[in-house]
Design an enzyme around this catalytic site. Structure first.
Site, PDB file in Angstrom:
ATOM      1  CB  CYS A 381      75.761 -38.591 -36.247  1.00 26.20           C
ATOM      2  SG  CYS A 381      77.177 -39.714 -36.727  1.00 26.20           S
ATOM      3  CG  HIS A 507      78.289 -35.097 -37.713  1.00 24.73           C
ATOM      4  ND1 HIS A 507      77.750 -34.890 -36.560  1.00 24.73           N
ATOM      5  CD2 HIS A 507      78.738 -36.297 -37.889  1.00 24.73           C
ATOM      6  CE1 HIS A 507      78.105 -35.992 -35.813  1.00 24.73           C
ATOM      7  NE2 HIS A 507      78.737 -36.940 -36.676  1.00 24.73           N
ATOM      8  CD  GLU A 509      76.595 -31.336 -36.508  1.00 26.37           C
ATOM      9  OE1 GLU A 509      75.710 -31.715 -37.542  1.00 26.37           O
ATOM     10  OE2 GLU A 509      77.154 -32.070 -35.923  1.00 26.37           O
TER      11      GLU A 509
HETATM   12  N1  GLN Z   1      78.213 -43.724 -31.973  1.00 28.75           N
HETATM   13  C1  GLN Z   1      77.461 -43.767 -33.138  1.00 28.75           C
HETATM   14  C2  GLN Z   1      78.648 -44.276 -34.034  1.00 28.75           C
HETATM   15  O1  GLN Z   1      79.780 -44.345 -34.181  1.00 28.75           O
HETATM   16  C3  GLN Z   1      77.243 -42.284 -33.542  1.00 28.75           C
HETATM   17  C4  GLN Z   1      78.485 -41.537 -33.991  1.00 28.75           C
HETATM   18  C5  GLN Z   1      78.057 -39.995 -33.926  1.00 28.75           C
HETATM   19  O2  GLN Z   1      77.280 -39.573 -33.533  1.00 28.75           O
HETATM   20  N2  GLN Z   1      79.121 -39.257 -34.438  1.00 28.75           N
HETATM   21  O3  GLN Z   1      78.043 -44.715 -35.499  1.00 28.75           O
END
Ligand code: GLN
Length: 552
Positions: A381, A507, A509
């Site tokens: 992410c 994600h 994970e």
């Molecule tokens: N802050 C970033 C976004 O909103 C990444 C979000 C995250 O890592 N879950 O896109």
């Protein structure tokens, strides 16, 4: 339908969620269809708006629900698919009650905790069991018996057992039995008192699970049995795990928890065969190899903030016959002291998700160090956005390239706001959430690792790769190997010339299980192991070795 409620006594952080999940594992191995859910007494509608410092990781489900991290345990320990119905908070209960009151649904009555709030809670249990197919539902009640916030939940459950019949309900109380060093004794009094609190409310636990640092002897079990009004056999111990949390079902089975529960509820099942689970635990506990992976984040002092990532690394380690020693590195330290100091001896670098600009430059420096030194890199992410910023700045020469999350005036917004996010002002449940499909590019590392043309992964973000830079970056050696099915959103990036440089906008994970490690985590650990072997230390004739980029 049978109902198991897991309450906590004396203190929090006892591993109630783990006990509930491990009981789920045991019952599933007996052939039962098990569903798990969590009731959280706090007033937030969901934990999505809470800082990881307050609450640890926010665990995202397929349907986009932002939930308590215990639901991560539930999914890793059982096969049950969870939805937003499986995590109820006081915030949701009151939101719904107040909405009904404003709509006039209560027909002029005074709206009160009993019966309106308690009805709402009971209603949720019925809703879950009606919509989701199961033989047994295990509900964990957050917090500790005696908390003011938890009272409406316990009162609702007291009523509930009368309504569905006591023979169909089992309360399991997970409680602390502390060791007093000066007296060299385990003490049962705090547990007696927390059970007394439950009985005051009208709830009598059928099993007491004693969390203790030392073996709970028979005389103590007898004492608790007498004071708490239950058979001695139903007082069991739950010691700290020696090596891994995945031992929990085996430890609880040694204490006959599953058998006791089945007897209490009149469930006739086959004997559980835990061989596969035991083998999986063996692989985690006795690996041949060892690697060191740096997790570069900003919540590193908190064990729970990246819970699912640490678990996924353990799963992938076991799949590679390898222990993954995680070095947690504060990205702000890299920003002030340089990457070399912290990263020169690691075999892989992982950058997790995150929000806000604190520690961002340290993460960019870590990504640069990984790229330049051929150290396997795995970005999740925010970790993908960081990799993009780094590549844009240092390979494409786009000075001050950034995400507009961190620099609104950047001349090169390589990470920009998702179109659908432009008018969003609400903070709760307003990101791009839950499972979305991604198509994978044939011949890419991602395609190879997944062994599929398309995948479904869970998301939680507001920002995305800016397609205006795609051509320029791809011509410099950056590959977009996964996109949304319509091709507009970038889901996976990689650098094909690097041994393993892969980052994803989602994600992974959240979908890794000890019994089914995630393919990307497996690939990352394998690449880190190759790097380790090539670096010369812990050389093993049997381990994989290759200078080629890692694929499946
Ligand atoms: N802050 C970033 C976004 O909103 C990444 C979000 C995250 O890592 N879950 O896109």
């Amino acid at each position: 339908m049978k109902y198991i409620f897991v309450t906590g006594g004396v203190v929090s952080s006892l591993g109630k969620g783990l006990a509930a999940a491990a009981l789920g594992t045991l019952l599933e191995h007996r052939g039962l269809k098990v569903l798990l859910q969590k009731f959280d007494p706090y007033l937030n509608v969901d934990p999505g708006t809470m800082s990881p410092f307050q609450h640890g990781e926010v665990y995202v489900l397929d349907d986009g629900a932002e939930t308590d991290l215990d639901l991560g345990h539930y999914e890793r320990f059982t096969n049950g698919k969870l939805s937003k119905l499986n995590n109820l908070t006081s915030g949701q209960v009151y939101e719904s009650v107040i909405r009904k009151e404003r709509a006039g649904d209560y027909l002029g009555s005074t709206v009160q905790v009993i019966p309106h709030v308690t009805d709402e809670i009971k209603g949720r249990i019925h809703e879950v069991t009606e919509k989701m197919d199961a033989d047994v539902i295990i509900t964990e009640i957050g917090g500790t018996t005696g908390d003011i916030e938890g009272l409406p939940f316990l009162e609702a459950l007291r009523q509930f057992q009368d309504e569905v019949g006591h023979k169909n309900v089992a309360f399991v109380h997970v409680t602390l039995v502390p060791f007093i060093k000066a007296a060299e004794e385990l003490k049962t009094k705090p547990t007696q008192q927390s059970v007394a609190k439950l009985r005051e409310i009208g709830i009598a636990p059928k099993v007491i699970v004693c969390r203790s640092e030392y073996h709970v002897e028979d005389d103590l079990r007898r004492k608790l049995s007498m004071f708490c009004n239950l058979p001695k056999e139903n007082v069991i111990q739950f010691l700290d795990m020696e090596h891994t949390i995945y031992e929990a079902p085996l430890k609880l089975q040694e204490e006959n928890l599953d058998e006791i529960i089945c007897n209490c509820l009149g469930l006739e099942t086959k004997e559980p065969d835990m061989t596969n689970w035991r083998n999986m635990v063996d692989r985690i506990v006795n690996p041949t190899h060892k690697i060191k992976v740096a997790v570069v984040g900003k919540y590193i002092e908190l064990q729970d903030a990246y819970k699912s990532i640490y678990e996924a690394l353990t799963h992938a380690g076991a799949a590679n016959d390898c222990e993954v020693d995680v070095e947690r590195i504060d990205s702000e330290k890299i920003d002030s002291d340089g990457a070399e100091k912290y990263l020169s001896d690691v075999d892989g670098i992982l950058i997790p998700g995150g929000f806000g600009d604190r520690g961002i430059e340290g993460k960019v420096a870590a990504a640069k160090y990984a790229r330049e030194n051929s150290i396997p890199y795995f970005g999740l992410c925010l970790g993908m956005q960081i990799a993009t910023i780094e590549f844009a700045r240092h390979v494409c020469g786009l000075e001050r390239a950034n995400s507009i999350e961190f620099d609104e005036d950047t001349p090169h917004p390589v990470i920009c706001l998702l179109e659908e996010q432009k008018d969003v002002t609400e903070k709760g449940a307003s990101m791009r959430l839950g499972t979305w499909e991604a198509n994978l590019k044939a011949g890419s590392r991602a395609h190879d690792l997944y062994g599929a043309d398309a995948v479904s992964e869970r998301h939680r973000h507001r920002y995305e790769f800016n397609q205006d830079y795609r051509e320029q970056m791809e011509s410099a050696g950056f590959l977009i190997s996964g996109t949304s099915p319509d091709g507009t959103l970038c889901e996976i990036i990689e650098i094909p010339a690097h041994p393993f440089y892969l980052a994803v906008q989602f994600h992974p994970e959240f979908q890794s299980k000890p019994t089914a490690p995630h393919p990307l985590f497996k690939g990352f650990v394998k690449a880190s192991l190759i790097r380790r072997n090539e670096a010369g230390s812990k050389k093993s004739a049997t381990s994989p070795s290759s200078a080629e980029p890692v694929t499946a």
